[in-house]
Design an enzyme around this catalytic site. Structure first.
Site: not given
Ligand code: IPE
Ligand code: IPE
Ligand code: MG
Length: 264
Positions: A37, A54, A82, A148
């Site tokens: 995240d 990303h 997700s 792995l």
């Molecule tokens: C969880 O992160 C999903 C992934 C890292 C793929 P999100 O950024 O989507 O989760 P929330 O919305 O902060 O809970």
């Molecule tokens: C996690 O990073 C990657 C995905 C959920 C695809 P985020 O895109 O959720 O990044 P933040 O949480 O908005 O910083």
């Molecule tokens: Mg996020």
């Protein structure tokens, strides 16, 4: 020496020497799961588009996969996208899918070179056809690797998975293959998308969020949770080592008393 004292000593030692060498290789977690995240915030902080985050997150994936393979970790599950992430702006979803196809294409030779087997969990039918094709090819091409196990959670959510499992159990009950009275925890486990994998012992979430966000709700029942403020694009092997060292200092009790589980 009590486990806590040993752990604190190891952390002090870790400041002075190579972190990797402070890891106890006899007590590695078999399965590590990571909620990757913070890509979006990392990019915004640099005045860039979220996709830039990303893109840089892929470098962390490479580094951590390599780190796990070097240590001899058997299973690594990465939460990459997700079910709920489909509701993000179209521009971001499309960009992420393109990045996914591109990355898989590039990484398959590296996975093969390092004996890494790719697996996927999630509602793959939701992915664009090009991504699905790339994925299936990669699953096949890495299918006989024995090192792995890299499990990508894509279009995954735990509630989706549990509903799916219940539907399939119900269908098998209706077909007479399963007797309701014989359903056990093992039965349910066999209907989950993670049926071939042991439960994660260590779950890491980056970027300072303290939640599970619909990730492996059933499988994380007794996982040790590790949260770090580091954003995913900045997460590197040393951060992974810190998490493992922290894990090794925990006392895992599984409902028993501290006295019952003490080994030293
Ligand atoms: C969880 O992160 C999903 C992934 C890292 C793929 P999100 O950024 O989507 O989760 P929330 O919305 O902060 O809970
Ligand atoms: C996690 O990073 C990657 C995905 C959920 C695809 P985020 O895109 O959720 O990044 P933040 O949480 O908005 O910083
Ligand atoms: Mg996020």
């Amino acid at each position: 020496m009590p486990a806590k004292t040993r752990h604190n000593l190891l952390l002090i030692l870790a400041f002075f020497m190579d972190l990797k060498n402070t890891i106890d290789l006899q007590h590695l977690p078999r399965h590590i799961a990571i909620i990757m995240d913070g890509n979006g915030r990392w990019a915004k902080e640099k005045g860039e588009d979220r996709l830039f985050g990303h893109f840089h997150g892929v470098e962390s994936v490479r580094n951590i996969v390599e780190g796990c393979a070097e240590l001899g970790i058997q299973y690594l599950t990465l939460y990459a996208f997700s079910t709920e992430n489909w509701d993000r702006p179209q521009h971001e979803v499309t960009g992420l899918m393109e990045l996914l196809v591109d990355t898989i294409k590039k990484e398959v030779p590296v996975l093969n070179k390092n004996n890494i087997r790719l697996h996927v969990i999630g509602d793959i039918g939701m992915l664009p056809e090009s991504a699905r094709d790339q994925l299936n090819e990669a699953l096949q091409e890495t299918g006989s690797n024995t090192g792995l196990n890299l499990i990508m959670a894509l279009s995954y959510s735990s509630r989706w998975e549990l509903v799916n499992a219940v539907k399939n159990i119900a269908a098998d009950v209706q077909a007479g293959k399963v007797q309701p009275a014989n359903i056990t925890q093992d039965t349910l486990q066999q209907y989950l998308s993670t049926s071939q994998f042991p439960d994660p012992e260590l779950m890491i979430r980056t970027s300072g969020e303290y939640r599970i966000s619909n990730f492996l709700l059933y499988q994380l029942a007794y996982a040790e949770l590790y949260f770090t403020n580091t954003r995913w694009p900045d997460f590197r092997k040393d951060n992974l080592y810190e998490a493992i060292i922290d894990f090794q200092g925990r006392e895992r009790r599984f409902g028993k008393t501290g006295e019952q589980v003490k080994t030293n």
